[in-house]
Design a protein around this motif. Structure first.
Motif, short mmCIF file in Angstrom:
data_model
loop_
_atom_site.label_atom_id
_atom_site.label_comp_id
_atom_site.label_asym_id
_atom_site.label_seq_id
_atom_site.Cartn_x
_atom_site.Cartn_y
_atom_site.Cartn_z
N ASN A 52 53.60 45.08 34.73
CA ASN A 52 52.51 45.10 33.75
C ASN A 52 52.96 45.71 32.44
O ASN A 52 52.68 45.19 31.35
CB ASN A 52 51.31 45.86 34.30
N ASN A 57 50.94 45.43 29.18
CA ASN A 57 49.69 45.90 29.77
C ASN A 57 49.80 47.38 30.11
O ASN A 57 50.64 47.77 30.90
CB ASN A 57 49.35 45.13 31.05
N SER A 102 46.92 41.33 37.48
CA SER A 102 47.04 41.50 36.03
C SER A 102 48.46 41.23 35.54
O SER A 102 48.66 40.86 34.38
CB SER A 102 46.60 42.91 35.62
#
Length: 549
Positions: A52, A57, A102
């Motif tokens: 991520n 992210n 994600s």
């Protein structure tokens, strides 16, 4: 998984090889195996957290704190409660699936990264053996890689403890959390070499220095810098609570909630240095320190007419004789022991206070005895000029940092004898619970300083390091050219993290004991000897002769 276990993360592991039936710490095979499952899940969580981050992210603070709490929970003498680990494992499943979603497409995934644990305890304890689940489950793994992998994991656990103590006081660090994720996730990568693992361990030492600085700031911003303080080590008449562990936040909240209730508060073990913080010692019912180091607690608590609060690691299996008056808090847990829950960010210590009042406490005062504490970096460095002058004048010949974890294994009387035999023109800096081997000795003083300077808890190795670096600057020399030697006792994983920080800083001539870690192979040990001159303790006389000539 069967009903066997394997654990060698602490110094007292069975036969100096590994606990296989039950932990020397009293950890059951089921708890050990649930901890293995949780750490295995954290490896996958770490892998997907880094994927991520690579995609831009951010990892939420909530996930960073959860990761920290999970690794801390598996540290020696912290949590023995099977039910709590089942809950951690279920939540870890959810966190991993959230991070995986994600992250999206991440390409090739290492074996084990996608592992999701079953939902029931019975199924969790019957997961088939797979590489990277238990310490020894990959039988074909190179021994040196296994050693450095476990060195890294135990360092992560130790740093997790420090990070947790910091963020409960409002000091969370994104870099610390991200490194723990990266390092844990990396242990799934079968392509990593011995050099890769060595580099990761040195990086952990670097990040742990920042983590200890973070905790230092959390403690001092909240409670002020420690001051030189004479702390009572004898008993006072009346109801009382003994507070053990490391967590200053819990002690501060308890002091606030118990003020004016007629209850005395004693620190125990690693909480002794709390008596020197202005924001804690302002409470007049923080009366002093009770007892010694963690391994004496079963004997010391056995007939204690007061309540006991365990705030972090150092919990031993409670005897039935005091199980009804010991309480756990935060990460700490033991089945059938009363736990103070955190509700909406707060804890209500009323049950502990009421139990203390019910028990009545000590029937009379003992004759008073006090010892000096509070020699953290701010105090010592305020006298740096005096210290430098004393060294130049020949009043101080050498400094010894004698610190680390205490323990029950025979051989730790070495540290008492070493302190007793240090010459009168030397200063001892000490920290962590290893100080209980000699902190009540009167070894005299040099100028304004007692010869034993208590720097604080194990994380206050940061204070000792800052003192050494400041002295090196004052003398315009390399830190290894200072007249300083490091005599370190180790027991659990915070000691591993601190040792890695010392090695990252290039500190040499470290004497380690009472035994070397069981997870260190001969080849890894030789590297530590060659690069850092790290060595096992021998006898006080021989080691003093080698150091002082």
């Amino acid at each position: 998984m069967d009903n066997a276990m394997f654990c060698y993360q602490c110094e007292q592991t069975a036969g100096s090889k590994g606990c296989t039936k039950v932990g020397v710490c009293s950890k059951s095979p089921d708890v050990a195996n649930l901890q293995d499952v949780l750490i295995f899940l954290m490896k996958g969580v770490g892998f997907y957290a880094m994927k991520n981050i690579e995609k831009g992210n951010k990892i939420s603070q909530e996930i960073g704190e959860f990761f920290t709490e999970c690794v801390f929970a598996t540290l020696t003498n912290v949590n023995f409660d099977e039910g709590r680990f089942v809950k951690y494992i279920r939540k870890a499943n959810q966190v991993k699936m959230q991070l995986k979603e994600s992250a999206g497409d991440v390409g090739q995934v290492p074996e084990g990264a996608d592992f999701i644990a079953p939902e029931t305890k019975g199924e969790m304890l019957n997961i088939p053996k797979m590489p990277n689940l238990g310490v020894m489950d990959d039988e074909n793994l190179d021994m040196d890689i296994r050693a450095l992998r476990e060195f890294l994991i135990y360092g992560i656990k130790g740093m997790g403890a420090y990070h947790h103590h910091a963020y409960v006081l409002g000091k969370y660090d994104e870099e610390v959390a991200e490194f723990m994720c990266k390092a844990m996730g990396s242990t799934l990568d079968k392509k990593l070499t011995v050099q890769d693992y060595f580099d990761l361990n040195m990086e952990l030492g670097k990040v742990n220095l920042k983590c200890m600085a973070l905790l230092d700031a959390a403690n001092t911003d909240t409670f002020g810098h420690p001051e030189i303080t004479e702390v009572l080590i004898t008993k006072k008449k009346g109801p009382f609570i003994v507070v053990s562990g490391h967590d200053l936040r819990d002690l501060g909240d308890l002091l606030e909630q118990s003020e004016g209730k007629g209850v005395n508060i004693y620190t125990h073990g690693e909480m002794l240095p709390c008596n020197a913080y202005p924001g804690l010692k302002k409470y007049k019912h923080l009366i002093g320190n009770f007892g010694g180091a963690w391994q004496d607690q079963q004997k010391e608590f056995d007939s204690l007419p007061g309540a006991i609060l365990m705030t972090s690691n150092c919990l031993m299996k409670p005897r039935e004789s005091y199980k009804d008056r010991i309480y756990t808090s935060s990460i700490v847990g033991f089945e059938d022991v009363q736990h103070i829950e955190t509700i909406d960010g707060k804890k209500d210590f009323t049950p502990v206070i009421e139990k203390a009042l019910e028990l009545g406490g000590f029937p009379q005062d003992e004759e008073e005895k006090k010892i000096p504490i509070g020699f953290a970096r701010n105090t010592v460095l305020s006298h740096a000029g005096t210290i430098v002058d004393a060294v130049k004048a020949g009043q101080i010949r050498h400094f010894f940092l004698i610190g680390g974890c205490d323990g029950a294994r025979p051989g730790r009387n070495y540290f008492t004898e070493f302190a007793e035999k240090t010459p009168p023109d030397t200063i001892i800096l000490t920290l962590a619970c290893g100080k209980y081997r000699f902190n009540k000795l009167d070894l005299g003083s040099i100028g304004p300083f007692p010869r034993i300077l208590d720097c604080g808890q194990c994380n206050d190795a940061y204070s000792a390091i800052q003192i050494a670096l400041a002295l090196a600057e004052a003398f315009d020399c390399d830190v290894n050219e200072l007249p300083v030697s490091y005599i370190i006792s180790w027991y659990e994983q915070k000691a591993v993290a601190v040792l890695l920080t010392m090695l990252y800083l290039g500190l040499k001539n470290i004497y380690l004991g009472p035994t070397l870690p069981a997870f260190v192979t001969p080849n890894v040990l030789q590297v530590l000897i060659d690069k850092f001159n790290i060595q096992s303790i021998s006898t006080p006389d021989e080691d003093l002769k080698t150091i002082l000539g």
